[in-house]
Design an enzyme around this catalytic site. Structure first.
Site, short mmCIF file in Angstrom:
data_model
loop_
_atom_site.label_atom_id
_atom_site.label_comp_id
_atom_site.label_asym_id
_atom_site.label_seq_id
_atom_site.Cartn_x
_atom_site.Cartn_y
_atom_site.Cartn_z
N LYS A 93 0.82 -1.21 0.00
CA LYS A 93 0.00 0.00 0.00
C LYS A 93 0.86 1.27 0.00
O LYS A 93 0.43 2.32 -0.45
CB LYS A 93 -0.92 0.02 1.22
CG LYS A 93 -1.82 -1.18 1.41
CD LYS A 93 -3.07 -1.10 0.60
CE LYS A 93 -4.14 -2.13 0.95
NZ LYS A 93 -3.75 -3.53 0.83
C1 LIG Z 1 -4.32 -4.62 0.24
C2 LIG Z 1 -3.52 -5.87 0.16
C3 LIG Z 1 -3.79 -6.86 -0.82
C4 LIG Z 1 -4.95 -6.75 -1.78
O1 LIG Z 1 -4.76 -5.77 -2.75
P1 LIG Z 1 -6.01 -5.19 -3.61
O2 LIG Z 1 -5.48 -4.04 -4.36
O3 LIG Z 1 -7.05 -4.81 -2.60
O4 LIG Z 1 -6.47 -6.31 -4.49
C5 LIG Z 1 -2.96 -7.96 -0.86
N1 LIG Z 1 -1.94 -8.13 0.02
C6 LIG Z 1 -1.66 -7.22 0.97
C7 LIG Z 1 -0.52 -7.46 1.91
C8 LIG Z 1 -2.44 -6.05 1.08
O5 LIG Z 1 -2.15 -5.15 2.03
#
Ligand SMILES: *Cc1c(COP(=O)(O)O)cnc(C)c1O
Length: 490
Positions: free
Chosen positions: A112
């Protein structure tokens, strides 16, 4: 370039308006009206640049209203010293024609950061360009990774405040510590008595409260969200797919023009959608493999064309993928059909919890996407197997993707060079990773125990985490959330 809503393509806005507003007024999501092209020769010249140069070049294609110098300063601030790897998003090569794209070298150790280190710059500039004088307050309900990444992105950013609510029952100990020890003068963190749904419902109610909105307006504030429906979060994610392709070329793992597969651990469909946009721009991609945990609504959708949320919600060891409504799927549907179709599907989803796409859309989806899912047991076994075989440690989300890719190869015989998108440091989910490795229990510090069990050192941002002073120990009832926001913004 203009942007329009997935539910009404008469509604056109500029890039900065799309980012400033987040959601379109008709409830749709903003999408660019055309996908800018990336030619083979542009791709080759990007290989000679650092990640920051690649980000600048690609983002500029979507953001005509922004000066080059402006974007350059954003890119330098977002992907500079705050990343703990000189390449920002490095590849690690394992056997089996597989590369791991590590997106967790930022300040919160999850992918993120790739978007949330950039969003505050894009958002504050977009607000300025649109004459907004009030101060923005970002309001987040988080199941873990988003909240911390948003806090790190917005802390001490002038003209902003940020409030994060996390469920008391439902984040890992490390995630909780990361948030309760958060630094910054414009931040507030609070637990909510309940689960993620309680926190989420509480935040949504605050957003809907028109009286409260008016009162905040009088005080010179307005509320906004930082979730992955904002174009300003999606755009920075396109960059690392293109960057990964450059790294494969530079390492002589592929030839110019050769297609690759990406396997992405998926929740809200934001990360994998960015990969699809990169493909639409011209990146040589064969298949995008959508990996889910036991909440396999996307596996079913891709395999059957029916999206049906009328099913049980499961809590898993990969909590950031525990999702029943993948908001960004709407953007893909729009690109493959029309605003009228999308409006219909979304109102069906609202009314019945379900929709079935046409055969044409299903075929278009299947030509670009494959899908699979993985249980908690298999996830743990995969962490153990890959560590034993390659001495490479994966977190619980990345392991889902690794296993799904292996299953896909076995079933399809498709041996295209593949990239597994690694979305979190294993240390962020240290307890479950320790459990997967069968390490001894009864440790005091999961971070230390994981290092002892594996010889892998924990990421710099987690150093000393367990000793940092807790700044936010409050836990409120759902009914008290609004009062807390009110007093923070007075
Ligand atoms: C948010 C997240 C995901 C999922 O990603 P999306 O963009 O919501 O599909 C997968 N792995 C981790 C560690 C995340 O923080």
């Amino acid at each position: 370039m203009k942007y329009f809503s997935t539910r009404n393509n008469c509604l056109k806005v500029t890039a900065s308006q799309a980012i400033a507003r987040g959601l379109a007024p008709d409830g749709g999501l903003f999408v660019p009206e055309v996908m800018p092209a990336l030619t083979q020769s542009e791709l080759s010249s990007l290989c000679n640049l650092h990640y920051r140069g690649r980000a600048l070049y690609i983002m500029a294609k979507f953001l005509y209203e922004f000066e080059k110098e402006e974007l350059e300063s954003f890119v330098n601030a977002a992907y500079g010293e705050n990343f703990y790897h000189p390449d920002v998003a490095p590849l690690r090569f394992l056997g089996e024609g597989t590369a791991m794209l590590e997106l967790w070298h930022g300040p919160t150790c999850a992918f993120k950061d790739m978007a949330l280190q950039m969003l505050p710059h894009l958002l504050t500039a977009s607000l300025r360009k649109n004459g907004e004088r009030r101060e923005v307050c970002i309001l987040v309900a988080t199941s873990g990774d988003t909240g911390k990444a948003a806090l790190e992105g917005f802390k001490d950013v002038e003209g902003t405040r940020i409030i994060v609510f996390y469920p008391r029952d439902g984040v890992s100990d490390i995630q909780k510590l990361q948030m309760t020890t958060q630094a910054g003068n414009n931040v507030l963190v609070s637990a909510v008595a309940g689960n993620f749904d309680d926190a989420q419902t509480g935040v949504k109610a605050i957003f809907r409260d028109r009286e409260f909105e008016k009162m905040l307006d009088g005080r010179g504030f307005f509320l906004s969200s930082a979730n992955s429906i904002n174009w300003g979060r999606l755009l920075p994610q396109i960059v690392y797919y293109i960057s990964a392709y450059c790294e494969l070329l530079k390492a002589n793992r592929i030839k110019v023009g050769e297609k690759v597969n990406f396997c992405v651990p998926t929740g809200n469909f934001g990360n994998i959608l960015a990969a699809w946009y990169a493909k639409e721009m011209g990146l040589p991609v064969n298949k995008l493999i959508c990996a889910s945990n036991r909440n396999n609504i996307l596996t079913d959708f891709i395999n059957t064309g029916v999206y049906d949320r009328n099913r049980e919600f499961h809590t898993t060891i990969s909590p950031s993928m525990d999702i029943l409504i993948s908001s960004n799927l709407e953007r893909l549907l729009y690109a493959l059909s029309s605003d009228v179709d999308v409006s219909n599907y979304m109102s069906q989803l609202n009314e019945t919890g379900k929709y079935a796409v046409s055969n044409e859309i299903k075929e278009a989806v299947n030509s670009d996407f494959a899908a699979g899912h993985c249980s908690d047991e298999d996830t743990k076994a995969e962490i153990k197997r890959v560590f034993k075989e390659y001495n490479y440690l994966m977190d619980t989300h990345t392991a889902v993707a690794y296993k799904v890719l292996r299953d896909y190869r076995q079933a399809s015989g498709d041996m295209t060079a593949s990239v597994v998108v690694s979305t979190a440091s294993p240390f962020k989910f240290a307890e479950d990773v320790l459990d997967a490795l069968g390490a001894k229990t009864g440790y005091e510090s999961p971070l230390k125990a994981l290092t002892e069990a594996t010889g892998v050192t924990s990421p710099v941002p987690l150093d000393g985490l367990e000793k940092r002073p807790v700044r936010f120990s409050e836990c409120v009832e759902k009914s008290e959330m609004l009062g807390l926001v009110d007093s923070f913004l007075s």
